[in-house]
Design an enzyme around this catalytic site. Structure first.
Site, PDB file in Angstrom:
ATOM      1  N   ASP A  42      -2.364   6.602  -7.353  1.00 36.28           N
ATOM      2  CA  ASP A  42      -0.957   6.311  -7.038  1.00 36.28           C
ATOM      3  C   ASP A  42      -0.002   7.028  -7.997  1.00 36.28           C
ATOM      4  OD1 ASP A  42      -1.963   4.632  -5.112  1.00 36.28           O
ATOM      5  OD2 ASP A  42      -0.658   2.944  -5.616  1.00 36.28           O
ATOM      6  N   GLY A  84       0.797  -1.227   0.000  1.00 35.71           N
ATOM      7  CA  GLY A  84       0.000   0.000   0.000  1.00 35.71           C
ATOM      8  C   GLY A  84       0.824   1.268   0.000  1.00 35.71           C
ATOM      9  N   ALA A 100       4.151   2.124  -8.560  1.00 34.33           N
ATOM     10  CA  ALA A 100       4.089   3.443  -9.217  1.00 34.33           C
ATOM     11  C   ALA A 100       5.415   4.173  -9.083  1.00 34.33           C
ATOM     12  CB  ALA A 100       2.960   4.276  -8.609  1.00 34.33           C
TER      13      ALA A 100
HETATM   14  O1  PMV Z   1      -1.719   0.545  -4.081  1.00 34.37           O
HETATM   15  P1  PMV Z   1      -2.547   0.581  -2.852  1.00 34.37           P
HETATM   16  O2  PMV Z   1      -2.541  -0.664  -2.084  1.00 34.37           O
HETATM   17  O3  PMV Z   1      -2.306   1.830  -2.065  1.00 34.37           O
HETATM   18  O4  PMV Z   1      -4.080   0.690  -3.312  1.00 34.37           O
HETATM   19  C1  PMV Z   1      -4.523   1.699  -4.111  1.00 34.37           C
HETATM   20  C2  PMV Z   1      -5.806   2.177  -3.640  1.00 34.37           C
HETATM   21  C3  PMV Z   1      -7.054   1.524  -4.184  1.00 34.37           C
HETATM   22  O5  PMV Z   1      -8.059   2.522  -4.037  1.00 34.37           O
HETATM   23  C4  PMV Z   1      -7.418   0.315  -3.360  1.00 34.37           C
HETATM   24  C5  PMV Z   1      -6.946   1.117  -5.643  1.00 34.37           C
HETATM   25  C6  PMV Z   1      -6.867   2.280  -6.612  1.00 34.37           C
HETATM   26  O6  PMV Z   1      -6.550   2.024  -7.782  1.00 34.37           O
HETATM   27  O7  PMV Z   1      -7.148   3.436  -6.249  1.00 34.37           O
END
Ligand code: PMV
Length: 315
Positions: free
Chosen positions: A151, A104, A109
């Site tokens: 992201d 997370g 990215a």
């Molecule tokens: O990459 P993460 O685990 O921070 O998840 C991104 C956030 C989500 O809302 C779950 C997915 C998205 O594409 O926004």
């Protein structure tokens, strides 16, 4: 927005409000985490050797010419070369990262962003954050399936942002800087999988999930106001409410709930999971005087790593 840095590197990130709901068009807020970064360097290689992509952290050494179609590093490199209408250079591009994977914190990215920047720079181009973000969004589709785009935006701009899918990211002015602790459960949780679980559940009961997403979106709007006006005290309860909604969305885990509760009991103003959930990281809003105490409590409760970051507006 101006680029935060022209270096071929990119920060991690956390989502403060609105994860998952942002996939369904609701607003979300994300901030960069500069304590962890991905960096990329390009070195010339002998004529005729083509571009080789190296990622020592994950044991990758891939000649672009023979890279699998879906290999994220290769996709990022090909997209960049296409975008710049540049031929494949004879070079070795090495990416490394201190951002934990599938936690997370935006590792995918950030690695793509550093790679795109380094490759473009080596070819004599400086890309604007919007250009980098758009290229990385395409790579994110491999990592995430149906990414919202939050992201790639927060990582490319390296600024706190308010984000609605399909719209340009809005930079947030932080009225009063605040401190976050980021506690890692140590459990990896691929975003693609959790997003797919939510999608399936949502398809079965759209009315219920729409209501949850609406509430999350409202929290993000309230939080935006609190951040911009420097009303830090209001943020903690909003984070607590967001976490409760994420539990209802079934994306939390016993370990995440445990760390969230630990942080609150140790004096945090509010806490929630951050990102896709089911593992990965949680965040806690803390007063500076209590930061070490809460961090210690999180480590004692089993957090494998605790990062302390200050959220502020950067020029
Ligand atoms: O990459 P993460 O685990 O921070 O998840 C991104 C956030 C989500 O809302 C779950 C997915 C998205 O594409 O926004």
């Amino acid at each position: 927005m101006a680029p935060a840095s022209l270096q071929p590197s990119a920060p991690g990130k956390v989502i403060l409000f609105g994860e998952h709901a942002v996939v369904y068009g609701r607003p979300a807020i994300a901030v960069p985490v500069t304590q962890v970064r991905a960096t990329a360097t390009v070195k010339p290689a002998p004529p005729g050797s083509g571009l080789t992509l190296v990622a020592p952290d994950v044991g990758k050494n891939i000649p672009l010419a023979t890279a699998p179609q879906e290999e994220p590093l290769a996709v990022a490199a090909r997209l960049t070369l296409d975008y710049l209408s540049a031929p494949e250079p004879d070079a070795t591009l090495t990416v490394s990262s201190t951002i934990p994977i599938a936690s997370g914190l935006g590792s995918g990215a950030a690695v793509s962003t550093a790679l795109v920047r380094a490759l473009a720079t080596s070819l004599g181009h400086t890309l604007e954050p919007a250009e980098v973000s758009a290229l990385v969004f395409e790579v994110e589709k491999i990592h995430h399936g149906t990414p919202s785009g939050i992201d790639n935006n927060v990582v490319a701009y390296e600024q706190p942002i308010y984000f609605v899918r399909g719209h340009p990211a809005e930079r947030l002015t932080v009225g009063e800087p605040f401190t976050l602790l980021i506690g890692d459960t140590g459990t990896r949780s691929p975003t693609r999988k959790v997003v797919a679980l939510v999608r399936r559940a949502c398809n079965r009961n759209p009315a219920h999930y729409d209501a949850l997403f609406d509430q999350m979106g409202d929290l993000a709007d309230e939080a935006r106001q609190a951040i911009e006006t420097g009303n830090v005290d209001a943020l903690g309860p909003l984070m607590d409410e967001n976490h409760a909604l994420l539990i209802e969305l079934r994306v939390s885990s016993p370990k995440l709930n445990d760390l969230v509760e630990t942080a609150r009991l140790a004096g945090a103003l509010g806490a929630k999971l951050s990102g896709a959930g089911r593992g990965g990281n949680m965040i806690a809003l803390v007063e500076n005087d209590f930061a070490e105490e809460v961090a210690e409590a999180l480590r004692n409760a089993g957090a494998v790593r605790v990062i302390c970051t200050r959220v502020t507006t950067t020029e």
